[in-house]
Write a protein that holds these residues in place. Structure first.
Motif, mmCIF file in Angstrom:
data_model
loop_
_atom_site.group_PDB
_atom_site.id
_atom_site.type_symbol
_atom_site.label_atom_id
_atom_site.label_comp_id
_atom_site.label_asym_id
_atom_site.label_seq_id
_atom_site.Cartn_x
_atom_site.Cartn_y
_atom_site.Cartn_z
ATOM 1 N N ILE A 1 -15.963 -93.872 1.523
ATOM 2 C CA ILE A 1 -16.341 -94.650 2.703
ATOM 3 C C ILE A 1 -17.757 -95.163 2.482
ATOM 4 N N THR A 2 -17.980 -96.435 2.767
ATOM 5 C CA THR A 2 -19.327 -96.997 2.682
ATOM 6 C C THR A 2 -19.689 -97.573 4.043
ATOM 7 N N VAL A 3 -20.809 -97.151 4.572
ATOM 8 C CA VAL A 3 -21.237 -97.519 5.919
ATOM 9 C C VAL A 3 -22.382 -98.523 5.838
ATOM 10 N N ALA A 4 -22.258 -99.644 6.519
ATOM 11 C CA ALA A 4 -23.353 -100.611 6.590
ATOM 12 C C ALA A 4 -24.444 -100.054 7.491
ATOM 13 N N ALA A 5 -25.680 -100.132 7.016
ATOM 14 C CA ALA A 5 -26.801 -99.524 7.735
ATOM 15 C C ALA A 5 -27.926 -100.524 7.932
ATOM 16 N N LEU A 6 -28.584 -100.425 9.081
ATOM 17 C CA LEU A 6 -29.742 -101.258 9.396
ATOM 18 C C LEU A 6 -31.012 -100.431 9.319
#
Length: 546
Positions: free
Chosen positions: A227-232
């Motif tokens: 799983i790859t989570v987009a992060a700010l």
């Protein structure tokens, strides 16, 4: 092409690389996967590791963070190997009354568009052409918009692309509607599983941003993540409103905290230079927040929803606690958190001693997106995001990027006509008729009609779905009614006027008493966060003062 872009008219240039369906020549040189397939099944070169002892091939997280200078070389390419799933969300109560007669993704945006055009356009610009939109509330207008905007472009010879709405439905196996985010995805797993893809790209339908998902997917594959989570990147002031993540030196997620405060917040600080920020900006932004956008390997998604949590309805309240307890017992991390329908976060780790082949190495990677992103799930956020496109000298979000245009349905409307009007710092949609009036710092939607003497300030006008004929207007005048549009000498300030609203003459919508919250549905309007919102199809009689 049957899609309009860039806000004024349809973009149908003879230049091939302006089309979302034809990648540029440089990108074709990079991606040679299309010539390596034969038959109906994709022969994926990327093989999941079968043994934990295998040495993984790691790529520095800095090399895969979202950057204008990075290039992608997906093999197989995204059009063949990725399925986009856009979660339309629930009833949209925080956006009510804009969601009274439409699904949240169908809410108008930026004069010419709708919210759903943002994630769909990002997908098309990223070479992802298989897209599902999940919803269960007021989906008629959403269906109509998507079919008019994308249906005639997506299919064809050797082109299996589509944009389809999947509404909640009853079946012999499941007689219930969607009970939550996890249940919505699970109910259609039988359909998603039929697609011969490597990953599911999970998106929310109420975010405003522009992102190249191919880079996101490449990061997922190169770091061998499940799983790859987009992060700010986030500063301390804003961090308390988001789900925060903690990462190790390889950018792997090791901890998650939902809206932490005090000491818990300080404990979530990370070195954001790991994900590609420079030293100065890393000091300003010492936190990373989940965007609710992520890539999940197909088998991992099937295992989570079918085998690990088969009875869970909601990711936040049921899947997460169960997964977290499993992870803690095995000195590993499995976390999933949610703060709203359609906007959930994932962290997923290896359970010690687990031999299930689908679980694999159980790796969750963070992927940095350092650009404009806004969750527009509330009236105030929606209002600010729309007026943000009028900002000088550079708007918060631009619809004028020819390399990554935002598409919508073609309406074939005439140019807007302004007669002796004073218009400053504003965006005007297609087909408007604006007479001798003053418009400042406002967004005027398509087919808007604004009469003489009107003053429009800091306002979002959504426009109209149709024009009224002269005969219609004479008939309305004869019976003392009001035509669609803004009447003579009316003054509107800090408001949202939904489609087909009829504002009479000498009306004042200025909220002079600074009322913050009010529900006046029978009178045709609401006030939320001090912003007056006139309901779709409402009639505000002449002389009314709000």
């Amino acid at each position: 092409m049957a899609m309009a872009a860039l806000g004024i008219s349809s973009i149908h240039s003879s230049r091939i690389n302006d089309s979302p369906f034809s990648k540029s020549s440089s990108k074709k040189k990079l991606s040679s996967s299309s010539s390596q397939f034969s038959g109906e099944k994709l022969q994926f070169k990327a093989v999941r590791k079968t043994s934990v002892s295998t040495t993984p091939i790691l790529v520095s997280p800095k090399a895969v963070s979202d950057s204008k200078n990075s290039q992608t070389c997906l093999d197989p390419d995204a059009s063949r190997s990725v399925l986009g799933i856009i979660l339309g969300g629930g009833a949209g109560t925080r956006l009510y009354p804009l969601t009274k007669k439409r699904a949240k993704p169908a809410v108008p945006l930026g004069a010419n568009y709708r919210l759903i055009d943002i994630p769909v356009s990002n997908c098309l610009n990223s070479n992802i052409s298989k897209i599902y939109v999940l919803t269960q509330f007021n989906s008629a207008s959403l269906n109509r918009h998507l079919s008019r905007a994308y249906a005639s472009n997506m299919g064809g010879y050797k082109n299996e692309g589509f944009v389809e709405v999947l509404a909640a439905q009853q079946s012999p196996e499941n007689p219930n509607w969607f009970q939550g985010t996890a249940d919505a995805v699970r109910q259609y797993l039988w359909l998603f599983e039929e697609h011969n893809v490597m990953e599911y790209l999970i998106l929310a339908g109420d975010h405003l941003y522009r992102m190249d998902y191919e880079k996101f997917i490449q990061a997922h594959r190169e770091t061998d993540a499940d799983i790859t989570v987009a992060a700010l990147p986030m500063d301390e002031k804003r961090a308390t409103a988001f789900g925060l993540m903690k990462i190790d030196e390889e950018g792997r997620i090791i901890e998650f905290a939902e809206k932490p405060k005090g000491e818990q917040l300080k404990a979530m600080k990370v070195d954001t230079t790991i994900l590609g920020l420079d030293d100065e900006r890393a000091k300003e932004m010492p936190y990373i927040a989940s965007m609710g956008i992520y890539v999940v390997s197909k088998n991992v998604m099937l295992n989570l929803l079918r085998d690990k949590f088969p009875g869970a309805n909601d990711f936040g309240s049921e899947v997460i606690p169960g997964a977290t307890s499993i992870g803690m017992r095995n000195r590993s991390v499995i976390a999933l958190k949610s703060d709203q329908v359609g906007n959930y976060r994932v962290a997923f780790g290896l359970v010690s001693g687990c031999t299930h082949p689908i679980m694999g190495p159980g790796k969750v990677q963070a992927y940095l997106y350092d650009g404009y992103w806004e969750d527009i799930g509330t009236i105030e956020a929606f209002y600010n995001a729309n007026l943000g496109i009028t900002k000088k000298p550079v708007p918060d979000f631009s619809f004028y990027d020819r390399s990554s245009p935002i598409y919508t349905q073609p309406r074939y409307l005439p140019p807007s006509k302004m007669l002796d009007a004073d218009v400053t710092d504003s965006v005007i949609g297609e087909g408007c008729v604006i007479k001798n009036c003053k418009i400042h710092h406002s967004v005027v939607g398509l087919r808007s009609c604004i009469s003489e003497g009107a003053i429009i300030e800091d306002t979002l006008l959504m426009g109209a779905d149709y024009y009224e004929t002269d005969a219609d207007r004479r008939f309305l005048a004869a019976k003392g009614s009001v035509p669609i549009g803004i009447g003579k000498n009316s003054h509107i300030k800090r408001a949202i006027i939904d489609k087909n609203a009829r504002i009479g003459e000498n009306v004042k919508i200025i909220n002079s008493d600074n009322v913050q919250e009010a529900a006046r549905e029978t009178d045709g309007y609401f006030i939320k966060s001090g912003i007056v919102t006139v309901i779709k199809d409402a009639l505000i009689p002449s002389g009314t003062i709000i």
